[in-house]
Scaffold this active site. Sequence first.
Site, short mmCIF file in Angstrom:
data_model
loop_
_atom_site.label_atom_id
_atom_site.label_comp_id
_atom_site.label_asym_id
_atom_site.label_seq_id
_atom_site.Cartn_x
_atom_site.Cartn_y
_atom_site.Cartn_z
N ASP A 33 -13.84 21.70 -18.12
CA ASP A 33 -14.72 22.80 -19.02
C ASP A 33 -15.36 22.01 -20.06
O ASP A 33 -15.37 22.68 -20.93
CB ASP A 33 -13.61 23.75 -19.33
CG ASP A 33 -12.86 24.95 -17.97
OD1 ASP A 33 -12.87 24.25 -17.19
OD2 ASP A 33 -11.16 24.16 -18.56
N GLU A 192 -15.41 32.17 -11.69
CA GLU A 192 -14.36 31.71 -12.73
C GLU A 192 -16.07 31.56 -13.22
O GLU A 192 -16.82 30.78 -13.47
CB GLU A 192 -12.96 31.50 -13.29
CG GLU A 192 -13.46 29.53 -12.79
CD GLU A 192 -12.02 29.55 -12.55
OE1 GLU A 192 -11.07 29.94 -12.82
OE2 GLU A 192 -11.73 27.99 -12.42
#
Length: 324
Positions: A33, A192
Amino acid sequence: MKSAILSTLLSVLTAFVVAQPDPINTNTIVVRDPAIWYNAALEKYFVFSTDNNIGFSLLQHLSGSALPDCSIIDLPGNCDLWAPDVNFIDGLYTMYYAVSTIGSQNSAIGVATSPSMEPGTWTDLGEVISSVTGDVYNAIDPNIIDDTVGLQLSFGSYWDGMFQVGLWPGVNDLASALPGTHLAGYSGRPAEGGFVYKPASQPYYYFFFSDGVTPIAGQASLPPAGTEYKVLVGRGADGQGPFYGELGNDITLDLTPPTGTLVLGSHDFVFAPGGQSIFADPVSGRDVIVYHYVNLNDDNSPVGPSFLGINYLDFSSGWPVVVD
């Protein structure tokens, strides 16, 4: 007939993915991420990522943790922070992060600020929003955009999708009721990591998100081909949506095939790219996507660590395309 159409569509998508360029950087930085920002005074790129209390690097070497003493948010996972998002707001580098544990809805998004992004300079301001079991959203995967109507915080994942709320007057002041505006996804969709971005070259806002299953280092096997992480996008007239895929479908809808236009999928040695953020690079003047992926050539089998991927994006067609 339907199966023939789907087969043709899959063939076209596969051909597109195979043609995508490999990451322009060397695959030596282990991240999940990632978020990137440039400090012009230091002439350095900082890359922040999940774990190590938001570990960060300078693209060449690991430099430490943004919040080495954990988050002040009193929740499980507050020493294993997730999914940073970095911006420059009101003269300070501002980082949003998530506190949670895998599979839990007892989550929170916090924020910290720094004058330089350097080690030891971050001040943790604590919680911005939170969620508990039974809410229609999960307070993870933050993204901030300083839009024409003020700061907008996007967040969410598998539960009922991804949402957006306003923040003002400050970076940690909730200004609209939760869960806010529904931007993408729906209950049960593995989607997501939402990220709103407006390139200077386009009138549109783009909502990027990760769709599918992300491999975790140490797992017994990779997700079946086709179910793994990939980066999709929708676009809209403003940063609050609605956002539509290239076929014209709102990306909140439960349709087959799933809504959203493919930006980046598995190809060559790159498997399950996702956890993306987008960045207007002031040095090259280009739009940049950063993400993590599993390197299929890595010897750490069956599932090794995730590495940093960097590519340029071209928006000249009206849709983001990964280019050299």
